[in-house]
Write an enzyme that holds these catalytic residues in place. Structure first.
Site, PDB file in Angstrom:
ATOM      1  N   TRP A 164      38.777  43.052  46.370  1.00 38.73           N
ATOM      2  CA  TRP A 164      39.804  43.894  47.004  1.00 38.73           C
ATOM      3  C   TRP A 164      39.598  43.802  48.513  1.00 38.73           C
ATOM      4  CZ3 TRP A 164      39.312  49.655  48.213  1.00 38.73           C
ATOM      5  CH2 TRP A 164      40.564  50.216  48.483  1.00 38.73           C
ATOM      6  N   ASP A 178      32.001  49.737  41.384  1.00 38.97           N
ATOM      7  CA  ASP A 178      33.319  50.275  41.721  1.00 38.97           C
ATOM      8  C   ASP A 178      34.104  50.428  40.418  1.00 38.97           C
ATOM      9  OD1 ASP A 178      35.722  51.020  42.726  1.00 38.97           O
ATOM     10  OD2 ASP A 178      35.962  49.344  44.115  1.00 38.97           O
ATOM     11  N   LYS A 237      44.465  56.018  39.456  1.00 42.88           N
ATOM     12  CA  LYS A 237      45.271  55.321  38.453  1.00 42.88           C
ATOM     13  C   LYS A 237      45.257  56.066  37.117  1.00 42.88           C
ATOM     14  CE  LYS A 237      44.576  52.368  41.748  1.00 42.88           C
ATOM     15  NZ  LYS A 237      45.277  51.564  42.666  1.00 42.88           N
TER      16      LYS A 237
HETATM   17  C1  LMR Z   1      45.664  47.946  45.156  1.00 40.09           C
HETATM   18  O1  LMR Z   1      44.716  47.161  45.212  1.00 40.09           O
HETATM   19  O2  LMR Z   1      46.845  47.602  45.176  1.00 40.09           O
HETATM   20  C2  LMR Z   1      45.370  49.426  45.020  1.00 40.09           C
HETATM   21  O3  LMR Z   1      44.012  49.635  44.876  1.00 40.09           O
HETATM   22  C3  LMR Z   1      45.980  50.222  46.100  1.00 40.09           C
HETATM   23  C4  LMR Z   1      45.333  50.013  47.431  1.00 40.09           C
HETATM   24  O4  LMR Z   1      44.961  51.027  48.032  1.00 40.09           O
HETATM   25  O5  LMR Z   1      45.191  48.880  47.890  1.00 40.09           O
END
Ligand code: LMR
Length: 397
Positions: free
Chosen positions: A131, A211, A246
């Site tokens: 992420w 996480d 979520k």
């Molecule tokens: C995502 O990866 O789309 C979600 O976790 C929302 C975000 O805050 O990025």
């Protein structure tokens, strides 16, 4: 003047897609960008269990005064049990405790500052890819970031590469692992893989930071906690970030927790004193509403079972959308090429589409997904799977 030298930075790559999508006048557009669950009507409704809990809170909550630095104890207990199991020996021994945070992102930022301040000189190892906000949060906290392979350019899980790199990580470093529903790829480790990662973590004396943002969206609420509980049982120390965005649909109410597992109850008190101190400088005390909702739901057997059913319905819908999309791609001769969509777990699929194909999809077919080729499967409109498959086929020619 004071602000003259301040330039502009690009918008957030994920949140920016929400705006671009909203501005697209095409009624046939597809929103596969930000990780938000949508139902069959394309809406992100408030869960019924949440509505009922909110109603109770409106009627019964006596005050809006500050809560302490760790938040509401009832929330801390409930979320720890959800993550570690109601029968967790660590909770019974008071060796595990939760600090309420503004969402899972807040828990990550708290972890990053905790590492920077209390474990100085430790680096953090992130999966490649991960992420994007993992990268920026640790950089902002000035923690050295390194990467271990996870999914290669062939869009396949690279467990051997991951284990080889982690086997060389400096002793004591932190390794961030996605408990389930890996973001952005959707590729999860098998139970055997997790056992092997645990061995390396032990050998290199690494500190895992798990996480856990998608509990209930992979294989089920309990099943998704398997890896976290394996690590909690097999290691003396652990950091876990949990998100209620979520699985409770509490996105904007910013509800999450940093759960710490320590060797002794006494050591946990030391660590928690540091966390409260760091949090005081970040957000002072955490937001309450979402956490109060979660505590109300998890503290009431009827609400809890209603909620668990709602999470399961979301999970099943995502699983059906995955297999539905693979089937819709079949007439285009693309079933095999995209078979991984049916194997991946959670909201996201690393489709394997290139940035140029993603751009083409956005510009010519109003299909919005992250440049990396990550699609939020939970955003697909099931009645238009054929149209989505046609658009994908068009950019794959
Ligand atoms: C995502 O990866 O789309 C979600 O976790 C929302 C975000 O805050 O990025």
């Amino acid at each position: 003047m004071h602000f003259d030298a301040i330039g502009r930075v690009p918008g957030d790559p994920i949140l920016g897609l929400m705006e671009a999508y909203a501005q697209d006048p095409n009624p046939g557009k597809f929103d596969l960008g930000v990780g938000v669950y949508k139902d069959a009507q394309g809406l992100t409704p408030i869960l019924e269990s949440v509505k009922l809990a909110e109603q109770r809170l409106v009627n019964s909550q006596p005050t809006k005064t500050y809560i302490g630095g760790h938040g509401e104890p009832a929330f801390g207990k409930a979320i720890s049990e959800l993550v570690l199991g109601a029968d967790s020996a660590l909770i019974a021994a008071q060796c595990a405790g939760a600090t309420q945070t503004p969402g899972g992102t807040g828990a990550l930022r708290l972890s990053a500052d905790f590492i920077a301040q209390c474990l100085p000189s430790r680096g953090v190892w992130l999966s490649n890819p991960t992420w994007p906000i993992h990268e920026t949060i640790f950089a902002a906290a000035k923690v050295k970031v390194s990467h271990y392979p996870y999914v290669g350019s062939d869009n396949r899980l690279d467990v051997e590469g991951m284990l080889a790199v982690l086997s060389e990580a400096p002793k004591g470093d932190v390794v961030l692992l996605h408990a389930c529903c890996h973001n952005p790829t959707g590729f999860d480790l098998s139970h055997d893989d997790w056992q092997r990662v645990l061995e390396v973590v032990r050998k290199r004396e690494l500190l895992p930071l798990i996480d856990f943002a998608y509990q209930g969206f992979g294989d089920g609420l309990e099943q998704d906690a398997w890896s976290t509980r394996l690590f909690a049982a097999g290691l003396p120390e652990l950091l876990i970030t949990s998100s209620c965005s979520k699985n409770f649909g509490l996105y904007r109410d910013r509800t999450g927790a940093l759960i710490v597992c320590a060797k002794t109850a006494d050591k946990l008190i030391d660590i928690r004193s540091q966390l409260a101190n760091i949090a005081r400088n970040l957000w002072s005390t955490p937001p309450d509403h979402g956490a109060a909702v979660v505590a109300t739901i998890l503290g009431d057997p009827e609400l809890k079972s209603l909620w668990a059913g709602e999470v399961e319905a979301m999970r099943l819908r995502i699983a059906q959308l995955r297999s539905g999309l693979v089937e819709a791609l079949e007439p285009h001769g693309l079933r095999e090429r995209f078979a991984h969509i049916g194997v991946q777990r959670g909201m996201f699929s690393y489709t394997g589409l290139s940035p140029a194909q993603v751009k083409n999809l956005r510009d010519h077919h109003s299909v919005y997904m992250v440049n990396s080729g990550r699609a939020n499967v939970a955003g697909i409109d099931a009645t238009r799977l054929d149209l989505l498959a046609e658009a994908i086929a068009a950019v794959c020619k």
